[in-house]
Structure formats: C-alpha cells, structure tokens
Design a protein around this motif. Structure first.
Motif, PDB file in Angstrom:
ATOM      1  N   ILE A 162       0.873  -1.188   0.000  1.00  0.00           N
ATOM      2  CA  ILE A 162       0.000   0.000   0.000  1.00  0.00           C
ATOM      3  C   ILE A 162       0.900   1.224   0.000  1.00  0.00           C
ATOM      4  O   ILE A 162       1.594   1.485   0.984  1.00  0.00           O
ATOM      5  N   PRO A 163       0.945   1.996  -1.088  1.00  0.00           N
ATOM      6  CA  PRO A 163       1.860   3.149  -1.155  1.00  0.00           C
ATOM      7  C   PRO A 163       1.399   4.279  -0.237  1.00  0.00           C
ATOM      8  O   PRO A 163       0.230   4.328   0.174  1.00  0.00           O
ATOM      9  N   PRO A 164       2.300   5.201   0.102  1.00  0.00           N
ATOM     10  CA  PRO A 164       1.966   6.238   1.089  1.00  0.00           C
ATOM     11  C   PRO A 164       0.770   7.097   0.726  1.00  0.00           C
ATOM     12  O   PRO A 164      -0.015   7.473   1.609  1.00  0.00           O
ATOM     13  N   GLU A 165       0.596   7.421  -0.562  1.00  0.00           N
ATOM     14  CA  GLU A 165      -0.534   8.280  -0.916  1.00  0.00           C
ATOM     15  C   GLU A 165      -1.872   7.580  -0.662  1.00  0.00           C
ATOM     16  O   GLU A 165      -2.876   8.224  -0.335  1.00  0.00           O
ATOM     17  N   LEU A 166      -1.896   6.243  -0.803  1.00  0.00           N
ATOM     18  CA  LEU A 166      -3.138   5.525  -0.543  1.00  0.00           C
ATOM     19  C   LEU A 166      -3.333   5.238   0.947  1.00  0.00           C
ATOM     20  O   LEU A 166      -4.457   5.100   1.408  1.00  0.00           O
ATOM     21  N   VAL A 167      -2.242   5.153   1.692  1.00  0.00           N
ATOM     22  CA  VAL A 167      -2.375   5.094   3.151  1.00  0.00           C
ATOM     23  C   VAL A 167      -3.046   6.376   3.638  1.00  0.00           C
ATOM     24  O   VAL A 167      -3.964   6.349   4.466  1.00  0.00           O
ATOM     25  N   SER A 168      -2.590   7.511   3.117  1.00  0.00           N
ATOM     26  CA  SER A 168      -3.209   8.797   3.479  1.00  0.00           C
ATOM     27  C   SER A 168      -4.685   8.814   3.101  1.00  0.00           C
ATOM     28  O   SER A 168      -5.531   9.326   3.851  1.00  0.00           O
ATOM     29  N   VAL A 188      -8.127  -0.104   9.326  1.00  0.00           N
ATOM     30  CA  VAL A 188      -7.466  -0.880   8.276  1.00  0.00           C
ATOM     31  C   VAL A 188      -5.967  -0.598   8.290  1.00  0.00           C
ATOM     32  O   VAL A 188      -5.147  -1.515   8.182  1.00  0.00           O
ATOM     33  N   VAL A 189      -5.615   0.669   8.420  1.00  0.00           N
ATOM     34  CA  VAL A 189      -4.196   1.040   8.466  1.00  0.00           C
ATOM     35  C   VAL A 189      -3.519   0.371   9.656  1.00  0.00           C
ATOM     36  O   VAL A 189      -2.405  -0.154   9.549  1.00  0.00           O
ATOM     37  N   GLU A 190      -4.193   0.362  10.810  1.00  0.00           N
ATOM     38  CA  GLU A 190      -3.620  -0.269  12.008  1.00  0.00           C
ATOM     39  C   GLU A 190      -3.380  -1.760  11.778  1.00  0.00           C
ATOM     40  O   GLU A 190      -2.311  -2.285  12.113  1.00  0.00           O
ATOM     41  N   VAL A 191      -4.360  -2.444  11.214  1.00  0.00           N
ATOM     42  CA  VAL A 191      -4.216  -3.884  10.977  1.00  0.00           C
ATOM     43  C   VAL A 191      -3.100  -4.164   9.985  1.00  0.00           C
ATOM     44  O   VAL A 191      -2.256  -5.049  10.196  1.00  0.00           O
ATOM     45  N   GLN A 192      -3.068  -3.414   8.914  1.00  0.00           N
ATOM     46  CA  GLN A 192      -2.049  -3.638   7.889  1.00  0.00           C
ATOM     47  C   GLN A 192      -0.653  -3.302   8.401  1.00  0.00           C
ATOM     48  O   GLN A 192       0.335  -3.894   7.978  1.00  0.00           O
ATOM     49  N   ALA A 193      -0.559  -2.345   9.321  1.00  0.00           N
ATOM     50  CA  ALA A 193       0.736  -2.009   9.921  1.00  0.00           C
ATOM     51  C   ALA A 193       1.327  -3.213  10.626  1.00  0.00           C
ATOM     52  O   ALA A 193       2.554  -3.397  10.652  1.00  0.00           O
ATOM     53  N   GLY A 194       0.475  -4.054  11.186  1.00  0.00           N
ATOM     54  CA  GLY A 194       0.942  -5.254  11.865  1.00  0.00           C
ATOM     55  C   GLY A 194       1.165  -6.427  10.949  1.00  0.00           C
ATOM     56  O   GLY A 194       1.561  -7.514  11.398  1.00  0.00           O
ATOM     57  N   ARG A 195       0.915  -6.234   9.660  1.00  0.00           N
ATOM     58  CA  ARG A 195       1.058  -7.322   8.687  1.00  0.00           C
ATOM     59  C   ARG A 195       2.176  -7.069   7.681  1.00  0.00           C
ATOM     60  O   ARG A 195       2.176  -7.630   6.585  1.00  0.00           O
ATOM     61  N   GLY A 196       3.103  -6.202   8.044  1.00  0.00           N
ATOM     62  CA  GLY A 196       4.253  -5.996   7.175  1.00  0.00           C
ATOM     63  C   GLY A 196       4.124  -4.872   6.180  1.00  0.00           C
ATOM     64  O   GLY A 196       4.985  -4.722   5.304  1.00  0.00           O
ATOM     65  N   GLU A 197       3.071  -4.052   6.280  1.00  0.00           N
ATOM     66  CA  GLU A 197       2.912  -2.911   5.370  1.00  0.00           C
ATOM     67  C   GLU A 197       3.637  -1.713   5.975  1.00  0.00           C
ATOM     68  O   GLU A 197       3.113  -1.022   6.857  1.00  0.00           O
ATOM     69  N   TRP A 198       4.839  -1.448   5.472  1.00  0.00           N
ATOM     70  CA  TRP A 198       5.681  -0.417   6.072  1.00  0.00           C
ATOM     71  C   TRP A 198       5.043   0.967   6.066  1.00  0.00           C
ATOM     72  O   TRP A 198       5.072   1.684   7.062  1.00  0.00           O
ATOM     73  N   CYS A 216       1.990   1.791   6.036  1.00  0.00           N
ATOM     74  CA  CYS A 216       0.915   1.829   7.032  1.00  0.00           C
ATOM     75  C   CYS A 216       1.509   1.978   8.426  1.00  0.00           C
ATOM     76  O   CYS A 216       1.001   2.758   9.249  1.00  0.00           O
ATOM     77  N   ALA A 217       2.559   1.213   8.709  1.00  0.00           N
ATOM     78  CA  ALA A 217       3.180   1.280  10.037  1.00  0.00           C
ATOM     79  C   ALA A 217       3.714   2.672  10.329  1.00  0.00           C
ATOM     80  O   ALA A 217       3.532   3.207  11.431  1.00  0.00           O
ATOM     81  N   LEU A 218       4.354   3.283   9.329  1.00  0.00           N
ATOM     82  CA  LEU A 218       4.922   4.614   9.530  1.00  0.00           C
ATOM     83  C   LEU A 218       3.822   5.645   9.769  1.00  0.00           C
ATOM     84  O   LEU A 218       3.901   6.462  10.700  1.00  0.00           O
ATOM     85  N   ALA A 219       2.776   5.612   8.950  1.00  0.00           N
ATOM     86  CA  ALA A 219       1.679   6.569   9.110  1.00  0.00           C
ATOM     87  C   ALA A 219       0.944   6.340  10.428  1.00  0.00           C
ATOM     88  O   ALA A 219       0.550   7.295  11.111  1.00  0.00           O
ATOM     89  N   TRP A 220       0.757   5.074  10.805  1.00  0.00           N
ATOM     90  CA  TRP A 220       0.051   4.767  12.035  1.00  0.00           C
ATOM     91  C   TRP A 220       0.864   5.228  13.244  1.00  0.00           C
ATOM     92  O   TRP A 220       0.308   5.794  14.200  1.00  0.00           O
ATOM     93  N   ALA A 221       2.166   4.995  13.211  1.00  0.00           N
ATOM     94  CA  ALA A 221       3.024   5.436  14.314  1.00  0.00           C
ATOM     95  C   ALA A 221       2.966   6.953  14.458  1.00  0.00           C
ATOM     96  O   ALA A 221       2.875   7.488  15.584  1.00  0.00           O
ATOM     97  N   THR A 268      15.736   2.142   6.825  1.00  0.00           N
ATOM     98  CA  THR A 268      14.604   3.073   6.746  1.00  0.00           C
ATOM     99  C   THR A 268      13.824   3.079   8.053  1.00  0.00           C
ATOM    100  O   THR A 268      13.377   4.138   8.522  1.00  0.00           O
ATOM    101  N   ALA A 269      13.658   1.918   8.651  1.00  0.00           N
ATOM    102  CA  ALA A 269      12.957   1.841   9.934  1.00  0.00           C
ATOM    103  C   ALA A 269      13.790   2.461  11.047  1.00  0.00           C
ATOM    104  O   ALA A 269      13.258   3.093  11.969  1.00  0.00           O
TER     105      ALA A 269
END
Length: 448
Positions: free
Chosen positions: A17-23, A33-43, A45-50, A76-77
């Motif tokens: 999921i690219p950053p513009e679509l996370v937004s 959805v962003v929270e769940v995907q952040a825990g499933r390896g979607e970087w 999503c994790a960055l935006a959620w954090a 990057t992390a």
C-alpha cells in the motif's frame, strides 16, 4: 518480516500500500485498516500509524508499531525510529541506534548519525567522524553543516579549498560527483554563514561562469540578502533565467507584482528562449488575475515549441481556468493542424477536460475511446479521472479494472473512495517479483 522484501516494496511501491493511498485510507476514515495492515508488514501503514499515534500522545503504542520493523535492522525503519525518539527528547537513544548502524558499516548511517550528534551538543565529535570522508558528496555537505557549531569552519575551508584545484577528467567518475564547482558552493555556504557575503558571491562568480548551479546559488544568495540592484544586474545578463525567476519571486513576495512581471518582460528574448521562465511568467500573471496575458505568453510558447506536451497542457489549463474551453479547443486544433492533423495520445488527452467543459463528460469519453490509442492501459487513467471528477466513480473503476495491475494504484484509490477497501487491498497486494531478483541495497541482520 524480511529486509529485502521491505526494501523492494519501499523503493518500487509495488506489492504494498503506497503512502498516498495510506493517506487516503486515513482521510476516508479507515484508520482501523491502516492499524491492521501495519501489523502485517505494510511499512507505509506502520509509519503513518506510528505518526498518528504520536500526534495523539500515544508514544508507547507508536513505538510498538515500528518495533517489528526496527528489529529487522532495516535502515529506513531505523531512521524513522530515531526521528520519533529525537522528537520525544530521547536524543541519546536516537544517537545509539544510529551509531550501531554506523559501526556496522551502513553507507547512509554516518551522515544521519553525525547530524544527530551535532544537533545535540556533540558537533566536534561529528566533524571528526566526517573529516576522513570528505570525498563523499553527501558527507561533505554534512561536514559543512556541522563545522559551524563545532567551531571548525576554517578547517573545513582548508579542506574544501584543496578540492577546488581538481580538474575533472571524467565527471562524475573521477571525483565521485564532488567536483570543484561543488567545493566552491560549499565554501560559499560557509562564508555566507560567517557573514562574509561578498566572499561568498565572489566564489560563485569565479571560474566557470557557465555553471547553472552557480548562477542559481548566486541569485538565491543575492535574494536572501536583499541585494536587488545586483540581482537585477544578474538578471540582465543571465540567459539561463535563474536570476530572472529569483528576482520576480522576491518582488512578488514584496507585493510588487508589476515589478515581477517587468523583470520577465525586460529579459525579452531570454525569456522567449526559456520556456520554463515563460511558464513561470504565465503562472504569475494568472495568479494575479491577468489570465488573458498569461494565455498570450503560453500561446506564443506553444507556437515556438511545437508538440511539447507540458507547454500545451499549461496552455489548456489556462484556458480552462479562464472559462474559455471552446477557445482552448480551437487553439489546440490549430496547432494540431500545423503538425499534420494526427495526434498521439500523449498530446490528445490534454484536450479531454476542455471537451468535457464544452460538451459534457460523455462526449469527452466517447471521443477518447474513438482515438486509436483510447483502449490502451495508459489511456485508461485519463478516462477514469474524467468520470470520477464528475461523480461517476463506479464507471471509473470499470474503465481501469481491465488494465490492472498496470493502473493498480489509480484503481485502488477509486475503490477506497467507494468503500471497497478489501477489493483495493487485493489489487495492491498482488504478488510481485521476488526481491532476490532485484539488486536491493546494503543491509545486514541483527545482532550487529
């Protein structure tokens, strides 16, 4: 999580999921959805959620969102985590996690580590670390940055002065991109910081005056110090357009719109030969209610630079913004006739918003589909945008769906708008080429 897979997704924006679509998900109310995907390896999503959690003061949760990615040792992390720590006033911890990567030999770590040190009272240490790596352009820039707070400006000057003697034999290979022009720009940065503006200007004026970088830097320096008479003189002789654009920007910011326009007008033939300057003039005129003049400027450019899509696009947007789509279409027809009548899609699509404004979206879509390339995957986003902008998002999806995954990001965006989030994720998270088939970048695995 696998470092190579994360790096591949982050660099290519594919299979994730690219950053513009996370937004977009967050804006449409799909934070869960962003929270769940952040825990499933979607970087992304994790960055935006954090960041979202951090903004709400939930620091522990923000850290936990990034922790699995940080544990891989992925650079990057590491930088994202260091940014959080620094923002929380935990600079020592931020310095420590970047120090580990620096000592492990990551090629990008030293620059970040040194800047962190300098921002937190350890500038001398940062300078000492960077000094042996002066030949690396990015590290040289960092060295100049930390030299000031370290009190070692003159030492940096001595190092950079030696680089000004280099004569390139095979740029950028002979100097790894750090040539004498770059050395002079960095020297000028130091002299300006010291308040020695005349010396900085002299460095940017000496030697190869054909250097476009030097002209831009010199014009910016003059503007920063309000030396408008000298900037005007530079604009009169600089056929690159850098000084003219800088002068016009300063005058506009000061409220002297007529003076800004005059700066372009007085450049005369120079602006006429520089389409970027002409576009800047047209945009300036349009911003201040002088749309007719803006159109005239761009119409002249389109007549001179026949078939340049970005010039025609600027002209058509001006006609549309002035509420004159019919005239815009007629003008595009005139130019097309002069080129022989037929238009490839890269020029034809420019007229679609004008057709829609004159005759409606259905007519624009029908004409687009009648074009020889109207059924191609690269034409689909233009048709979809017309439909979506008129509130017909379902039809936009129908246009794009046959061309997925080529237009996967656009398709997923419209699916999100429709609330079909699971369908959007299915489009985005399709399997991609294995990361090991791509070169990737430097990484290693913990423990370090």
């Amino acid at each position: 999580m696998d470092v190579a897979d994360l790096e591949f997704q982050a660099r290519t924006r594919s299979g994730c999921i690219p950053p513009e679509l996370v937004s977009r998900l967050l804006e449409r109310g799909y934070a869960d959805v962003v929270e769940v995907q952040a825990g499933r390896g979607e970087w992304f999503c994790a960055l935006a959620w954090a960041r979202s959690l951090d903004e709400r003061g939930r620091r522990t949760d923000a850290w936990e969102a990034l922790a699995p990615y940080l544990a891989t040792g992925w650079w990057t992390a590491v930088t994202a985590a260091a940014g959080l720590l620094e923002g929380w006033g935990r600079a020592d911890e931020a310095i420590e996690i970047t120090r580990i990567r620096t000592e492990a030999g990551h090629p990008m770590a030293l620059e970040v580590y040194a800047r962190l040190l300098a921002r937190h009272g350890r500038a001398e240490e940062a300078f000492t670390l960077l000094r042996p790596h002066l030949g690396e352009p990015a590290l040289a820039v960092a060295l100049v940055e930390v030299a000031g707070p370290a009190g070692r400006d003159e030492e940096a000057v001595a190092l950079l002065t030696a680089r000004t003697e280099h004569r390139c034999s095979d740029f950028p290979w002979c100097c790894r991109g750090f040539d004498r022009d770059m050395a002079k720009r960095l020297l000028a940065t130091i002299r300006e910081r010291q308040g020695r503006t005349d010396e900085a200007l002299a460095l940017l004026s000496a030697g190869d005056t054909a250097s476009l970088d030097h002209r831009e830097e010199r014009a910016a320096l003059l503007a920063r110090h309000g030396r408008l008479d000298e900037l005007r003189a530079a604009a009169a002789t600089d056929d690159s357009g850098s000084a003219v654009r800088r002068l016009a920007r300063v005058l506009e910011e000061r409220g002297d719109v007529d003076g800004a326009v005059a700066a372009y007008r007085q450049a005369g033939e120079s602006v006429a030969r520089r389409p970027h300057s002409a576009v800047a003039l047209a945009q300036l005129l349009a911003r201040h209610g002088r749309g007719d003049e803006a159109i005239t400027v761009m119409r002249d450019q389109a007549a001179t630079y026949k078939g340049e899509d970005w010039i025609l696009h600027t002209l058509s947007e001006l006609y549309l913004g002035q509420g004159r789509p019919g005239e815009g279409l007629a003008q595009l027809d005139t130019f097309a006739t002069a080129r022989g009548g037929e238009e490839d899609w890269d020029l034809y699509w420019i007229r679609l918003p004008l057709i829609a404004a004159c005759h409606g979206v259905d007519e624009a879509v029908a004409r687009a589909r009648a074009h020889p390339e109207g059924g191609a995957s690269y034409a689909a986003p233009h048709l979809a945008e017309l439909l979506a902008d008129s509130g017909r998002t379902e039809e936009a999806v129908a246009v794009l769906a046959p061309h997925a995954p080529a237009n996967g990001h656009e398709l997923a965006g419209y699916l999100i708008d429709l609330g079909r989030v699971e369908d959007a994720l299915a489009v985005l998270q399709r399997p991609t080429a294995p990361p090991d088939s791509w070169g990737g970048s430097w990484h290693d695995r913990p423990p370090f």
